[in-house]
Design an enzyme around this catalytic site. Structure first.
Site, PDB file in Angstrom:
ATOM      1  CB  CYS A  79     -78.600  17.375   3.801  1.00 54.68           C
ATOM      2  SG  CYS A  79     -77.281  16.381   3.051  1.00 54.68           S
ATOM      3  CG  HIS A 142     -80.457  15.303  -0.336  1.00 54.19           C
ATOM      4  ND1 HIS A 142     -79.580  15.601   0.672  1.00 54.19           N
ATOM      5  CD2 HIS A 142     -79.697  14.904  -1.379  1.00 54.19           C
ATOM      6  CE1 HIS A 142     -78.341  15.405   0.267  1.00 54.19           C
ATOM      7  NE2 HIS A 142     -78.392  14.981  -0.980  1.00 54.19           N
TER       8      HIS A 142
END
EC number: 3.1.6.4
Length: 519
Positions: A79, A142
């Protein structure tokens, strides 16, 4: 500088992305840009790609009205690095989103990570802002959770979402629950103010993300300002969740419920654009950050269709993604592009649509999909600091193979369940640089039948790809690795805004260590 292909440039509107920009519609300055990035959603999760339950009618309609990209890739099988690549237009090895703590190790941004997106990187929203765009991220960031790394410090004007994965719940003593932000201050934490019932799978987060996106679109349309919406919903990341109206609706279980709600949300966003009359001035792109997490299956993992393995690996299932471009009146509906492309192309394409030149002081790995079309465009498959494989045309050469360690595998962690291929899905890191394993992805998309090293086809493909690899390595300047150091003290103990909510937690003593990345 730009990523280099092996053959001359094709003209705009030709070959594989036919009529990407329709000849019937005049150019419009400063079109809006919406990038929808799903979390751990697999290539095989969409009905248009053959998912048997056909539970994605809105995405299937989006594809029928736009361009479907069956050969679209992310830049990393995990990710955080893939998201960094999207927003910088650069491979993680260049933008620093990798680790050197071990060879070919996947790394990301858990809340103990010290680093984040480098201040030396230029992000897409920063460049769009210079052209008058208003930028919002909804959902998962993130790219670092410490203050200097957050979205509003990196070109975004608004944010509703969280800096990390929705792991938990934690007891807030050894590890805090992840905060949810509205712009620069926290509103609460996952599993506290923002409920996720891990037993039932119920959560209203996707609903909240949809409402935040629709509100932003409406406000910018009313103000007649160009906008960039980065809609990064994360319901398909374990623990998967859906709101009550969608729970129990899918034939695929809870994961399918989450997919159905995301599909519904995509449909609502496209309908909003149409109702506001701005659909013909809005470029929308849908994709995912990496392949489906097969190790979370079958209840909390998706499908990678015919492709080998999944998230965490550099086999096709780990990095080939569902992808759809939509722009009524500008994109010819019902088009299928078999041109290999990747998530970094969205950086350069978005700039081109906005009339902004790409930064000239750095190597970019993304190309403008509306113009820079190449046959034989290389796709690089990195895992951490190692180039594991390269695709060129229909051929893919593996220079290293590894799924995960025997130790993890024996503990039940399996990145390739039911898909073991002898000598390919290895549980030890195997080097093949002198004699790469080569597959023809047209005949063998599942990477099960390597070409014979004695064949002329193998020799020709190996020679062709080796030239590209050599040139890539000669020009590669790795960025400073940002994912090496961890420290319990940098966790989300006291995010901005915690004082108002009386949600600040005691920060432990700083004791940094080198992060351990097992795979």
């Amino acid at each position: 500088m730009r990523r280099v292909a092996s053959v001359p440039l094709l003209s705009v509107l030709s070959a594989t992305i036919c009529c990407f920009l329709s000849e019937n519609t005049p150019n419009t300055s400063s079109p809006n840009v919406i990038i929808m990035l799903m979390d751990d959603m697999g290539w095989g999760d969409l009905g248009v790609f053959g998912q048997p339950s056909k539970e994605t009618p809105n995405l299937d309609a989006m594809a029928a009205q736009g361009i479907l990209f069956p050969d679209f890739y992310t830049a990393n099988p995990l990710c955080s690095p893939s998201r960094a690549a999207l927003l910088t237009g650069r491979l993680p090895i260049r933008n620093g989103f990798y680790t050197t703590n071990g060879h070919a190790r996947n790394a990301y941004t858990p809340q103990e990570i010290v680093g984040g997106i480098s201040k030396d990187e230029i992000l897409l929203p920063q460049l769009l802002k210079e052209k008058g765009y208003v930028n919002k991220i909804v959902g998962k960031w993130h790219l670092g959770h410490r203050p200097q790394y957050l979205p509003l410090e990196n070109g975004f004007d608004e944010w509703f979402g969280a800096p990390n994965c929705h792991f938990g719940p934690y007891n807030n003593t050894v590890r805090p629950n992840i905060p949810v932000y509205n712009n620069s201050e926290m509103l609460g934490r996952y599993f506290e103010e923002f409920k996720i019932d891990k037993k039932t799978g119920e959560s209203n987060l996707t609903q909240m993300y949809l409402e935040a996106g629709l509100d932003f679109i409406s406000r910018q349309a009313e103000a007649k300002r160009p906008f960039f919406l980065y809609w990064a919903a994360d319901a398909t990341h374990s623990p998967v969740y859906a709101s009550k109206p969608f729970l129990g609706k899918s034939q695929r279980g809870r994961y399918g419920d989450a997919v159905m709600e995301l599909d519904y949300s995509v449909g609502q966003i496209l309908k909003k654009l149409q109702r506001l009359g701005i659909d013909n001035n809005t470029f929308v792109f849908f994709t995912s950050d990496n392949g489906a997490a097969l190790m979370s299956g079958p209840n909390e993992g998706g499908s990678n269709g015919p492709f080998l393995c999944g998230k965490e690996t550099t086999f096709e299932g780990g990095m080939r993604e569902p992808a759809i471009a939509w722009w009524p009146g500008r994109i010819k509906g019902g088009t299928v592009s078999f041109q290999p492309a990747n998530v970094m192309d969205l950086f350069t394409t978005s700039l081109a649509l906005a009339g902004i030149g790409p930064p000239g002081d750095r190597m970019l790995d993304g190309l403008d999909l509306t113009f820079d079309l190449h046959q034989g465009l290389p796709i690089f498959f990195y895992r951490g600091n190692e180039l594991m494989a390269v695709r060129l045309g229909q051929y893919k050469a593996h220079y290293w193979t590894w799924s995960n360690s025997w130790e993890e595998f024996k503990q039940g962690v399996n990145f390739c369940p039911g898909q073991e291929v002898a000598g390919v899905t290895t549980h030890e890191q195997k080097e093949h640089t002198q004699q790469p394993i080569i597959f023809h992805l047209g005949r063998d998309p599942g990477e099960k039948y390597p070409l014979s090293v004695l064949s002329k086809e193998y020799q020709d493909a190996s020679n062709w790809i080796s030239i590209v690899v050599q040139k890539h390595k000669e020009t590669l300047v790795p960025g400073m690795p940002q994912l090496n150091m961890c420290d319990m003290a940098v966790m989300n103990w006291a995010p901005a805004g915690c004082e108002k909510l009386r949600k600040c937690l005691k920060v432990p003593k700083s004791e940094p260590w080198k992060c351990d990345w097992p795979h």
